[in-house]
Motif scaffolding. Sequence first.
Motif, mmCIF file in Angstrom:
data_model
loop_
_atom_site.group_PDB
_atom_site.id
_atom_site.type_symbol
_atom_site.label_atom_id
_atom_site.label_comp_id
_atom_site.label_asym_id
_atom_site.label_seq_id
_atom_site.Cartn_x
_atom_site.Cartn_y
_atom_site.Cartn_z
ATOM 1 N N ALA B 363 0.859 -1.173 0.000
ATOM 2 C CA ALA B 363 0.000 0.000 0.000
ATOM 3 C C ALA B 363 0.895 1.222 0.000
ATOM 4 C CB ALA B 363 -0.869 0.001 1.240
ATOM 5 N N ALA B 364 0.435 2.225 -0.642
ATOM 6 C CA ALA B 364 1.242 3.445 -0.675
ATOM 7 C C ALA B 364 0.344 4.653 -0.588
ATOM 8 C CB ALA B 364 2.055 3.498 -1.949
ATOM 9 N N ALA B 365 0.821 5.617 0.091
ATOM 10 C CA ALA B 365 0.138 6.903 0.123
ATOM 11 C C ALA B 365 1.082 7.924 -0.481
ATOM 12 C CB ALA B 365 -0.222 7.264 1.554
ATOM 13 N N PHE B 366 0.532 8.813 -1.231
ATOM 14 C CA PHE B 366 1.341 9.846 -1.860
ATOM 15 C C PHE B 366 0.728 11.206 -1.547
ATOM 16 C CE2 PHE B 366 1.559 6.090 -4.601
ATOM 17 C CZ PHE B 366 2.924 5.864 -4.624
ATOM 18 N N TYR B 419 4.674 8.432 1.388
ATOM 19 C CA TYR B 419 4.851 8.463 2.837
ATOM 20 C C TYR B 419 3.991 7.388 3.464
ATOM 21 C CZ TYR B 419 0.237 10.392 3.779
ATOM 22 O OH TYR B 419 -1.122 10.565 3.890
ATOM 23 N N ASP B 420 4.287 7.047 4.685
ATOM 24 C CA ASP B 420 3.276 6.383 5.477
ATOM 25 C C ASP B 420 3.094 7.226 6.723
ATOM 26 O OD1 ASP B 420 4.901 3.597 7.207
ATOM 27 O OD2 ASP B 420 5.237 5.740 7.306
ATOM 28 N N TYR B 421 2.104 6.879 7.498
ATOM 29 C CA TYR B 421 1.721 7.760 8.598
ATOM 30 C C TYR B 421 2.820 7.907 9.633
ATOM 31 C CZ TYR B 421 -2.988 8.174 6.896
ATOM 32 O OH TYR B 421 -4.074 8.485 6.147
ATOM 33 N N CYS B 422 3.692 6.946 9.647
ATOM 34 C CA CYS B 422 4.710 6.982 10.678
ATOM 35 C C CYS B 422 6.056 7.427 10.130
ATOM 36 C CB CYS B 422 4.810 5.616 11.344
ATOM 37 S SG CYS B 422 3.227 5.125 12.077
ATOM 38 N N GLY B 423 6.032 8.040 8.985
ATOM 39 C CA GLY B 423 7.242 8.651 8.466
ATOM 40 C C GLY B 423 8.242 7.677 7.895
ATOM 41 N N ASN B 424 7.775 6.488 7.509
ATOM 42 C CA ASN B 424 8.683 5.513 6.913
ATOM 43 C C ASN B 424 8.278 5.268 5.466
ATOM 44 O OD1 ASN B 424 9.900 4.969 9.527
ATOM 45 N ND2 ASN B 424 7.962 3.946 9.978
ATOM 46 N N PRO B 425 8.815 6.025 4.552
ATOM 47 C CA PRO B 425 8.387 5.858 3.159
ATOM 48 C C PRO B 425 8.685 4.456 2.650
ATOM 49 C CG PRO B 425 10.311 7.264 3.294
ATOM 50 C CD PRO B 425 9.862 7.027 4.693
ATOM 51 N N LEU B 426 7.773 3.933 1.867
ATOM 52 C CA LEU B 426 7.895 2.582 1.334
ATOM 53 C C LEU B 426 8.392 2.596 -0.101
ATOM 54 C CD1 LEU B 426 4.443 1.289 2.597
ATOM 55 C CD2 LEU B 426 6.561 1.544 3.877
ATOM 56 N N PHE B 427 8.400 3.792 -0.693
ATOM 57 C CA PHE B 427 8.800 3.929 -2.094
ATOM 58 C C PHE B 427 9.736 5.118 -2.236
ATOM 59 C CE2 PHE B 427 4.705 1.885 -1.986
ATOM 60 C CZ PHE B 427 4.834 0.852 -2.902
ATOM 61 N N GLN B 428 10.539 5.035 -3.273
ATOM 62 C CA GLN B 428 11.389 6.185 -3.560
ATOM 63 C C GLN B 428 10.540 7.312 -4.146
ATOM 64 O OE1 GLN B 428 14.558 4.869 -6.114
ATOM 65 N NE2 GLN B 428 15.153 3.225 -4.719
ATOM 66 N N GLN B 429 10.991 8.528 -3.912
ATOM 67 C CA GLN B 429 10.247 9.656 -4.468
ATOM 68 C C GLN B 429 10.441 9.686 -5.971
ATOM 69 O OE1 GLN B 429 10.929 13.485 -2.668
ATOM 70 N NE2 GLN B 429 10.015 14.572 -4.400
ATOM 71 N N PRO B 430 9.350 9.635 -6.732
ATOM 72 C CA PRO B 430 9.510 9.668 -8.193
ATOM 73 C C PRO B 430 9.908 11.060 -8.677
ATOM 74 C CG PRO B 430 7.195 9.681 -7.594
ATOM 75 C CD PRO B 430 7.953 9.549 -6.310
ATOM 76 N N ALA B 431 10.331 11.114 -9.902
ATOM 77 C CA ALA B 431 10.703 12.407 -10.499
ATOM 78 C C ALA B 431 9.466 13.296 -10.585
ATOM 79 C CB ALA B 431 11.273 12.168 -11.892
ATOM 80 N N ASP B 432 9.710 14.593 -10.568
ATOM 81 C CA ASP B 432 8.601 15.541 -10.736
ATOM 82 C C ASP B 432 7.964 15.331 -12.110
ATOM 83 O OD1 ASP B 432 9.343 16.464 -8.294
ATOM 84 O OD2 ASP B 432 10.291 18.309 -9.019
#
Lengths: 237, 545
Positions: B363-366, B419-432
């Motif tokens: 699951a991912a939140a962006f 992001y996830d709610y606890c500040g541990n991103p599960l994915f790399q930030q994609p390019a703009d």
Amino acid sequence: MKIITSLIILLFFSPGIILSQEITDPEADETPTADWSFASQWGIGVKAGLNGIGFEIVKGFGDRLNLRLAYSTFSYTYSTEQTIEGIDLLAEAKATLGAIGAIVDYYPVKNIIHLSAGLIQNNTLVSVNINPLSGFPYGDLTVPPEDLGGVSADLGPDLPVAPYLALGFGNTLSRKHRVSFNFELGAIYQGAPQLYLEGSGMLAPMASDHNAQVIMDAIAPYKWFPVLNFQLTFKIL
Amino acid sequence: MKNLKYFILTIAMIGLVGPGCQEFKFDANDLELGIDLDIVKTNFAISFIDATTERLIGEESDLTVLVSIHGQDADHVMDPSGILGKEYNSAGGSLSISVDPYNVVPSEDDPVKFTLVAELEGYLPTSQSIQAFTEGTFDYEIQLMEIVNPPEGVEVKQVENAGEVEEGEIKEDIEVKTEGDEVVIKVEQGTEIKDAEGNPLEGQLDVTLVHFSPTEEEAIESFPGGLTVSVESESGEQEDGNFITAGFVAIEITDENGNKAANFEQGELELDIEIDPEVVNPDTGETVQPGDQVPLWSYNEENGEWTFEDVVTVRATPEGKLRTTTQIHHLSWYNLDWFGFGACSSSRRLVFRSTEIGAIGRAAAFDIYMYRQVSSGYIFYKKITFRGVASGTYPTQWNQYLRLAWVPPWKFKLVIIPYDYCGNPLFQQPADQYLNLCEWQDYHIDITPIPLKDVFVEVYINCSDTGIRTKPSQSIYSRYRAKGSNCWNYRWVHNGEITITGVQENTTYELQAYYQNRWQPSAPYEKFIGTETNVVFEPEIICGE
């Protein structure tokens, strides 16, 4: 238990009656015929029992052996309404009984007792269809019956062709008389009965593999299908 | 001797048939009487976030946000257990609501639409327009601003005894302004002030002024009512669309009995608002200039809709500032916004995907920060939140796509922060991403997972009231955390399955499901996770009849 008691009573009294009837004229069929020809000792029988009602073609060989080709069938339908988990359900069941088989009878005591063995195609099948009659209350909504779906179950033998063993009293084909009477108690080895569940709509989880297995485990000991037959045979040749 | 043989043979036959007549040993309790409750197809999870702390309101306290439902499909909103309603309370900062599937089936041509109005004592009320074009699960964040603790870019001025009224009539002129003169209000002596029921205010007046900067990101993010809105336009028609703001003001005047001012008679309130010179006028594409005209809108707190009030003209002050002045006769929120821009009713689909097998089930939140192109570059437009679960095989595609309502046909830059709610991103930030959202083709955004331990969880619900045990096929909003952590992760459980990412081995995890307007079970369900990668959770909840 009532069934077992009834069977025992039947077993102990029925043969006695038959025996007493036959024994009154013990010489009648005692005369060896030793007729092995194809053209003689043919009969057609009608029968009724736990396999349904049907007929048999009987061929006698010598004075201690009969070969029978048997067919029987019967079906019965039943329906009931139940409410489960707030859903009004209509359960419709159809029990189909029947068998097609080839059976050999051996008479250790001529005309009185025979041991039978054969192969039977066991056509026993119990089908149940459960469908909702009313909507299902879900909060303030009512789920219509068509969305609820249904469950169907088919219960049948594991072995489509199965061995048959029986003990018979009387005669499946009299060598001397035009008509003969036979009572037979036996069993078909069907293996653990198999259940096939299918579900649709909201009720689909009722037909889960888990539930099928729970029911199959409960019916697994019923590997022998009891057979109880009464038969009248008319000698035609 | 012969009779003995017959007897033995008879017993043997009974022995064969006997099992067929034995007592039937069957316990119906062993059956799983599950019902596929996948009736509700369109679900919304609303998170209420403190605009300053960025934490869920009430997650660690008893605060509950009162939510009322308004608009086109308000009559068909219900909780996930099928209870229709127009008022709800949040639980732990969350609210899960759904729509009646037998009356509302969202589609591209007929999306489901309603408005949430959120209220909480001590916070500025706000609203959120909800719109869905398909069935599925949708996540919204509503930012609420605590009046005494505003975020960056929001000025709050509270003045006690700012003036006095007698039988509703102001005895002396009143003037209140924020610290930086962003907003100045004046009411002349003799003006009558009445509440919404027409009763005159009495005694000393307290005044609260709140000004939201139109250029500070945090202020825009917490903009009351959001920027995707339903309005009553100048022609009196209902329209949906987006605002480009030039400033927002909330004014509250109460008397010593706590009565709120609503209307002015025998006079008016002069509202003077400073315009940030960095605001870009979408009509000209340039920064706002003296002489530019900006529509003024007032807010209906009862239904979350904005009403056109006037068009005001920007003027330059001797100090070189830009200001607008208008006279108002009723008290509300006032918003200087441009509206319309030939926006497309629904944007192209933004499809998140990954070519990495490690993404499956995650699951991912962006957080998606949208910047609109202006002549000087890109300026902040709005922030949206997207959540979904990666499913399928190759390329893994998220189970939801993102489609925005009423987007202007401009070029946007999207900055996507996982992001996830606890500040541990599960994915790399994609390019703009740079794109026009009003084109029709799907737009793919590639996401790369960060290597973390995933545990596949099957969730079986035990209904303590009905006895049903089921692996729920409906989507259930849930939260989990490592026991002892003060941070929950929020997830939709789809088909009774979730993948927990970043699991710490040999740790007890807690789980709760949002059902019947509360988190269940009240004492969280606990499960120890060792080194395994597949576990079963079996929480017991009250399902309701």
